[in-house]
Design a protein around this motif. Structure first.
Motif, PDB file in Angstrom:
ATOM      1  N   GLU A   1       0.817  -1.229   0.000  1.00 47.70           N
ATOM      2  CA  GLU A   1       0.000   0.000   0.000  1.00 47.70           C
ATOM      3  C   GLU A   1       0.841   1.265   0.000  1.00 47.70           C
ATOM      4  O   GLU A   1       0.361   2.326  -0.350  1.00 47.70           O
ATOM      5  N   TYR A   2       2.083   1.152   0.470  1.00 51.35           N
ATOM      6  CA  TYR A   2       2.883   2.369   0.660  1.00 51.35           C
ATOM      7  C   TYR A   2       3.857   2.629  -0.466  1.00 51.35           C
ATOM      8  O   TYR A   2       4.684   3.513  -0.359  1.00 51.35           O
ATOM      9  N   LEU A   3       3.775   1.840  -1.540  1.00 53.73           N
ATOM     10  CA  LEU A   3       4.825   1.915  -2.550  1.00 53.73           C
ATOM     11  C   LEU A   3       5.028   3.326  -3.108  1.00 53.73           C
ATOM     12  O   LEU A   3       6.128   3.678  -3.503  1.00 53.73           O
ATOM     13  N   GLN A   4       3.968   4.121  -3.137  1.00 57.09           N
ATOM     14  CA  GLN A   4       4.101   5.460  -3.724  1.00 57.09           C
ATOM     15  C   GLN A   4       4.489   6.516  -2.690  1.00 57.09           C
ATOM     16  O   GLN A   4       4.672   7.676  -3.028  1.00 57.09           O
ATOM     17  N   ARG A   5       4.610   6.124  -1.431  1.00 53.65           N
ATOM     18  CA  ARG A   5       4.925   7.132  -0.407  1.00 53.65           C
ATOM     19  C   ARG A   5       6.413   7.364  -0.269  1.00 53.65           C
ATOM     20  O   ARG A   5       7.215   6.484  -0.514  1.00 53.65           O
ATOM     21  N   LYS A   6       6.725   8.568   0.202  1.00 56.51           N
ATOM     22  CA  LYS A   6       8.112   8.869   0.546  1.00 56.51           C
ATOM     23  C   LYS A   6       8.380   8.341   1.957  1.00 56.51           C
ATOM     24  O   LYS A   6       7.466   8.293   2.783  1.00 56.51           O
ATOM     25  N   PRO A   7       9.632   8.001   2.264  1.00 54.74           N
ATOM     26  CA  PRO A   7       9.935   7.471   3.596  1.00 54.74           C
ATOM     27  C   PRO A   7       9.489   8.383   4.741  1.00 54.74           C
ATOM     28  O   PRO A   7       9.114   7.902   5.807  1.00 54.74           O
ATOM     29  N   SER A   8       9.517   9.699   4.515  1.00 52.68           N
ATOM     30  CA  SER A   8       9.151  10.608   5.607  1.00 52.68           C
ATOM     31  C   SER A   8       7.679  10.473   5.989  1.00 52.68           C
ATOM     32  O   SER A   8       7.264  10.955   7.040  1.00 52.68           O
ATOM     33  N   MET A   9       6.891   9.812   5.133  1.00 54.39           N
ATOM     34  CA  MET A   9       5.471   9.649   5.446  1.00 54.39           C
ATOM     35  C   MET A   9       5.174   8.277   6.037  1.00 54.39           C
ATOM     36  O   MET A   9       4.019   7.855   6.059  1.00 54.39           O
ATOM     37  N   LEU A  10       6.206   7.575   6.498  1.00 52.37           N
ATOM     38  CA  LEU A  10       6.003   6.239   7.057  1.00 52.37           C
ATOM     39  C   LEU A  10       6.324   6.224   8.551  1.00 52.37           C
ATOM     40  O   LEU A  10       7.128   7.010   9.027  1.00 52.37           O
ATOM     41  N   SER A  11       5.701   5.288   9.255  1.00 55.99           N
ATOM     42  CA  SER A  11       6.018   5.117  10.676  1.00 55.99           C
ATOM     43  C   SER A  11       7.311   4.320  10.819  1.00 55.99           C
ATOM     44  O   SER A  11       7.816   3.763   9.843  1.00 55.99           O
ATOM     45  N   GLY A  12       7.819   4.259  12.048  1.00 52.56           N
ATOM     46  CA  GLY A  12       9.060   3.542  12.308  1.00 52.56           C
ATOM     47  C   GLY A  12       9.033   2.105  11.825  1.00 52.56           C
ATOM     48  O   GLY A  12       9.954   1.636  11.169  1.00 52.56           O
ATOM     49  N   GLY A  13       7.947   1.419  12.134  1.00 53.06           N
ATOM     50  CA  GLY A  13       7.836   0.014  11.759  1.00 53.06           C
ATOM     51  C   GLY A  13       7.782  -0.156  10.252  1.00 53.06           C
ATOM     52  O   GLY A  13       8.387  -1.077   9.697  1.00 53.06           O
ATOM     53  N   GLN A  14       7.074   0.752   9.589  1.00 61.57           N
ATOM     54  CA  GLN A  14       6.975   0.670   8.128  1.00 61.57           C
ATOM     55  C   GLN A  14       8.325   0.941   7.469  1.00 61.57           C
ATOM     56  O   GLN A  14       8.710   0.269   6.513  1.00 61.57           O
ATOM     57  N   ARG A  15       9.059   1.903   8.037  1.00 61.11           N
ATOM     58  CA  ARG A  15      10.395   2.191   7.495  1.00 61.11           C
ATOM     59  C   ARG A  15      11.283   0.964   7.614  1.00 61.11           C
ATOM     60  O   ARG A  15      12.049   0.631   6.716  1.00 61.11           O
ATOM     61  N   GLN A  16      11.165   0.337   8.770  1.00 55.00           N
ATOM     62  CA  GLN A  16      11.907  -0.884   9.027  1.00 55.00           C
ATOM     63  C   GLN A  16      11.629  -1.926   7.940  1.00 55.00           C
ATOM     64  O   GLN A  16      12.532  -2.552   7.405  1.00 55.00           O
ATOM     65  N   ARG A  17      10.360  -2.059   7.600  1.00 50.87           N
ATOM     66  CA  ARG A  17       9.987  -3.037   6.581  1.00 50.87           C
ATOM     67  C   ARG A  17      10.550  -2.656   5.221  1.00 50.87           C
ATOM     68  O   ARG A  17      10.994  -3.517   4.465  1.00 50.87           O
ATOM     69  N   VAL A  18      10.509  -1.359   4.920  1.00 56.37           N
ATOM     70  CA  VAL A  18      11.048  -0.919   3.633  1.00 56.37           C
ATOM     71  C   VAL A  18      12.540  -1.244   3.575  1.00 56.37           C
ATOM     72  O   VAL A  18      13.039  -1.741   2.567  1.00 56.37           O
ATOM     73  N   ALA A  19      13.225  -0.969   4.675  1.00 53.09           N
ATOM     74  CA  ALA A  19      14.659  -1.267   4.718  1.00 53.09           C
ATOM     75  C   ALA A  19      14.904  -2.754   4.482  1.00 53.09           C
ATOM     76  O   ALA A  19      15.815  -3.141   3.751  1.00 53.09           O
ATOM     77  N   MET A  20      14.057  -3.582   5.078  1.00 55.43           N
ATOM     78  CA  MET A  20      14.177  -5.030   4.873  1.00 55.43           C
ATOM     79  C   MET A  20      13.876  -5.378   3.420  1.00 55.43           C
ATOM     80  O   MET A  20      14.559  -6.212   2.814  1.00 55.43           O
ATOM     81  N   GLY A  21      12.843  -4.736   2.891  1.00 60.89           N
ATOM     82  CA  GLY A  21      12.445  -4.998   1.511  1.00 60.89           C
ATOM     83  C   GLY A  21      13.568  -4.669   0.547  1.00 60.89           C
ATOM     84  O   GLY A  21      13.828  -5.405  -0.401  1.00 60.89           O
ATOM     85  N   ARG A  22      14.258  -3.568   0.831  1.00 56.92           N
ATOM     86  CA  ARG A  22      15.342  -3.152  -0.043  1.00 56.92           C
ATOM     87  C   ARG A  22      16.444  -4.212  -0.058  1.00 56.92           C
ATOM     88  O   ARG A  22      17.114  -4.405  -1.068  1.00 56.92           O
ATOM     89  N   ALA A  23      16.618  -4.877   1.083  1.00 59.15           N
ATOM     90  CA  ALA A  23      17.624  -5.935   1.141  1.00 59.15           C
ATOM     91  C   ALA A  23      17.141  -7.186   0.411  1.00 59.15           C
ATOM     92  O   ALA A  23      17.859  -7.776  -0.385  1.00 59.15           O
ATOM     93  N   ILE A  24      15.897  -7.552   0.672  1.00 53.38           N
ATOM     94  CA  ILE A  24      15.377  -8.812   0.145  1.00 53.38           C
ATOM     95  C   ILE A  24      15.241  -8.791  -1.368  1.00 53.38           C
ATOM     96  O   ILE A  24      15.552  -9.758  -2.054  1.00 53.38           O
TER      97      ILE A  24
END
Ligand SMILES: Nc1ncnc2c1ncn2[C@@H]1O[C@H](COP(=O)(O)OP(=O)(O)O)[C@@H](O)[C@H]1O
Ligand SMILES: [Mg+2]
Lengths: 283, 350
Positions: free
Chosen positions: B126-149
């Motif tokens: 759901e957040y693919l179009q958002r900028k990181p500044s518009m995400l919560s801590g947990g969501q940022r964490q997931r994005v960081a994981m996603g970038r690795a995976i």
């Protein structure tokens, strides 16, 4: 709604400031719509006259100078090219040299930075003879390259870019590296977009700086083909009567008003980013 | 040959700090390795040398059979999740994930497919179009994981990725990381100073102290069989109790009690270690505890008290046992579950 005394005071000060800035411009504009005789007789005018089209038409199309070949329009183009060249190159070179200073920890990065910084104390006017010598030895007098090149190094912009890059966390670079970005890609994909407000602000400053250069183009150019607006202000629209030069004041006012347009346009187009660049660093 | 091999790796920073000493270890393919140790012990340095973000002063690192000492980080095919996530602030989530793939010259359709897959796995579609500044801590964490995976790298490196989250989210993400790693099966190294995280995540863990690996093993091995006082004190919560004592002819004397038939030939001053959970109440026990404080956790009670000269001795009992402040308890050590360490160097001697 309650308006505080301090707010009223602040507004009075601001309004006074605005008037201080705007009145001279208005005076110039109003005067540029009268004919020269009226102005010479009665001084600068506050109200509008009826000579607007005639004066402006004359300014743009009349051929002037010794050879009677250069028009004001040509000078606007020259100034625009010079300012655009200076601003563009200054921004590119400063951003890149700041990148080198911050991210490539080569041996003499700090002394080199201070060396660049010291050039702030040596503006072009101070080093104008050596600069002229070099440019003329290179055969660049009477060329756009010669007008632009000696002015493109900028300690100020390098300094601002350096300070900005230093606020970018190291992890961003490291993360980008692991994502396969080389130094060039990091610059293009990260530093440039992250500093775009800064770039806009610097571009405006440098455009105005380039546009208002007087001494350098004056020395550099012998051919009227390369005259710039600011030089023209002194030289153009002087009528000779039996060897005595008389100013054509009304046309000159029109010329002044026209000369303000290019920098104003640049500011208007870039102001959104410009203001952001001055008040915040987007992170 | 192991998947990742460190051979006598040493790091000395230009300012002279020796952060890692001659460290050797192997990580097998698909393994979840955890580096745990107190702050400043050199965990991050070790990880960053593997990633290529720090030069290796001495020693060799081999990844997948290739010596990578001099390989540029961009060529190592390693993904790293940073403590502050280091998301690209000017790119939306989609481009954050796609960036590494673009740099590898993967086609647009493939990128889209991979990004969408990873996003689905991490529930960030759901957040693919958002900028990181518009995400919560947990969501940022997931994005960081996603970038690795999304890049399916040879190895994942995590540098304390959970320490910026609140306690509840930390536990939840801990679980998710473990599940995710099992699902994706990529070799991972996870750095943390939190021993609970280390115990719960690791297939094997390396306890690091002052730039040295003190012990390497499965969490249970290390918990049951700590080789040194440092490891014993670091792993396990609440912390192991340490009592001063003297060992002579297999008899240990400490704070008012004696233990016979210690399985050690060591003679001299020692430290006796007893875990709070390895004791129980009896009638005439070895240890007499006068209770100062009771912490009721619900499932368990933590009892703190004094035995002779030792304050804040901890004993753990089921929450159903009601123990009052000021009471006196008599405790026995279960199944000889105690540890004896040489006082001079902290090495285990029993
Ligand atoms: N860039 C550096 N320069 C000098 N010393 C450093 C640098 N980075 C870390 N250190 C030192 O190296 C040691 C290990 O640091 P680090 O690997 O970050 O520890 P940890 O991640 O376990 O907390 C510390 O003593 C730290 O002060
Ligand atoms: Mg660290």
């Amino acid at each position: 709604m309650k308006i505080k005394l301090s707010q009223i005071l602040a507004h009075i000060v601001l309004i006074l400031g605005v008037l201080l800035m705007v009145i001279p411009i208005w005076l110039s504009f109003a005067s540029s719509t009268h004919d020269t005789v009226t102005i010479l007789k009665e001084g600068m005018k506050f109200g509008l006259g009826d000579q607007l089209t005639r004066n402006y038409n004359e300014v743009l199309n009349e051929k002037g100078g010794w050879s009677e070949e250069v028009t004001a329009a040509k000078m606007f183009i020259n100034s625009f090219i010079m300012a655009l060249g200076i601003a563009t190159l200054k921004v590119i070179i400063s951003a890149m040299s700041a990148y080198a200073l911050v991210y490539f920890r080569f041996k003499f990065a700090v002394p080199i930075f201070w060396l660049i910084f010291i050039t702030l104390l040596v503006p072009l006017e101070v080093r104008i003879f050596p600069s002229y010598k070099i440019v003329s030895d290179l055969g660049l007098t009477n060329s756009y390259t010669g007008l632009v090149l000696p002015l493109v190094a900028s300690a100020t912009a390098t300094f601002f870019f350096r300070q900005f890059y230093k606020t970018i966390p190291d992890e961003l670079l490291e993360s980008a590296k692991l994502d396969g970005a080389n130094s060039w890609r990091f610059f293009i994909d990260f530093l440039v977009p992250l500093s775009k407000t800064m770039i806009a602000a610097m571009f405006i400053f440098m455009f105005v700086y380039g546009y208002s250069q007087y001494l350098w183009p004056l020395i550099m150019t012998t051919s009227e083909e390369y005259w710039t607006v600011v030089m023209g202000m002194k030289i153009i629209f002087t009528e000779s009567y039996e060897g005595v030069a008389l100013p054509r004041t009304a046309e000159r006012f029109a010329y002044i008003i026209l000369s303000m347009i290019p920098p104003v346009l640049v500011v208007v187009f870039l102001q959104k980013w410009f203001i952001k660049g001055l008040i915040q660093t987007e992170k | 040959m192991s998947f990742l091999e460190l051979n006598k790796v040493t790091k000395i920073y230009p300012n002279g700090t020796k952060a890692v000493h001659e460290t050797s270890m192997n990580v097998e393919n698909g393994e979840f390795m955890v580096f745990v140790g107190p702050s400043g012990c050199g965990k991050s340095t070790l990880l960053r040398m593997i990633a290529g973000l720090e030069d290796i002063t001495e020693g060799n690192i081999n990844l997948d059979g290739i010596l990578i000492n001099k390989v540029d980080p961009s060529e190592r095919d390693i993904a790293m999740v940073f403590q502050n996530y280091a998301l690209y602030p000017h790119m939306n989530v989609y481009n954050n994930l796609a960036y590494g793939l673009k740099n590898r010259g993967i086609s647009k359709e493939d990128i889209e497919k991979k990004v969408n897959e990873a996003a689905k796995l991490l529930q960030i579609s759901e957040y693919l179009q958002r900028k990181p500044s518009m995400l919560s801590g947990g969501q940022r964490q997931r994005v960081a994981m996603g970038r690795a995976i999304v890049r399916s790298p040879k190895i994942f490196l995590f540098d304390e990725p959970l320490s910026n989250l609140d306690a509840k989210l930390r536990i939840q993400m801990r679980l998710e990381i473990k599940k995710l790693q099992q699902k994706v099966g990529v070799t991972s190294i996870f750095v943390t100073h939190d021993q609970v995280e280390a115990m719960t995540l690791a297939d094997r863990l390396a306890v690091i102290n002052n730039g040295l690996i003190e012990q390497l093993g499965t969490p249970i091995e290390i918990y049951n069989n700590p080789k040194s006082m440092f490891v014993a004190g670091f792993i396990g919560s609440p912390q192991m109790n340490f009592l001063e004592g003297e060992l002579k002819n297999k008899t240990l004397t400490s704070e008012g009690f004696e233990i016979n038939n210690v399985t050690s030939d060591f003679n001299g001053p020692v430290i006796l270690g007893i875990r709070p959970e390895h004791m129980s109440q009896t009638d005439k026990g070895l240890i007499n505890l006068s209770v100062d404080l009771v912490e009721q956790l619900g499932s368990d009670n933590l009892i703190y008290g004094e035995i002779k000269n030792k304050k804040d001795f901890c004993f753990r009992c089921p929450g159903s046992q009601i123990i009052k402040k000021g009471s006196k308890l008599s405790l026995n050590i279960n199944d000889n579950n105690y540890y004896v360490f040489d006082k001079s160097n902290g090495n285990r001697v029993n």
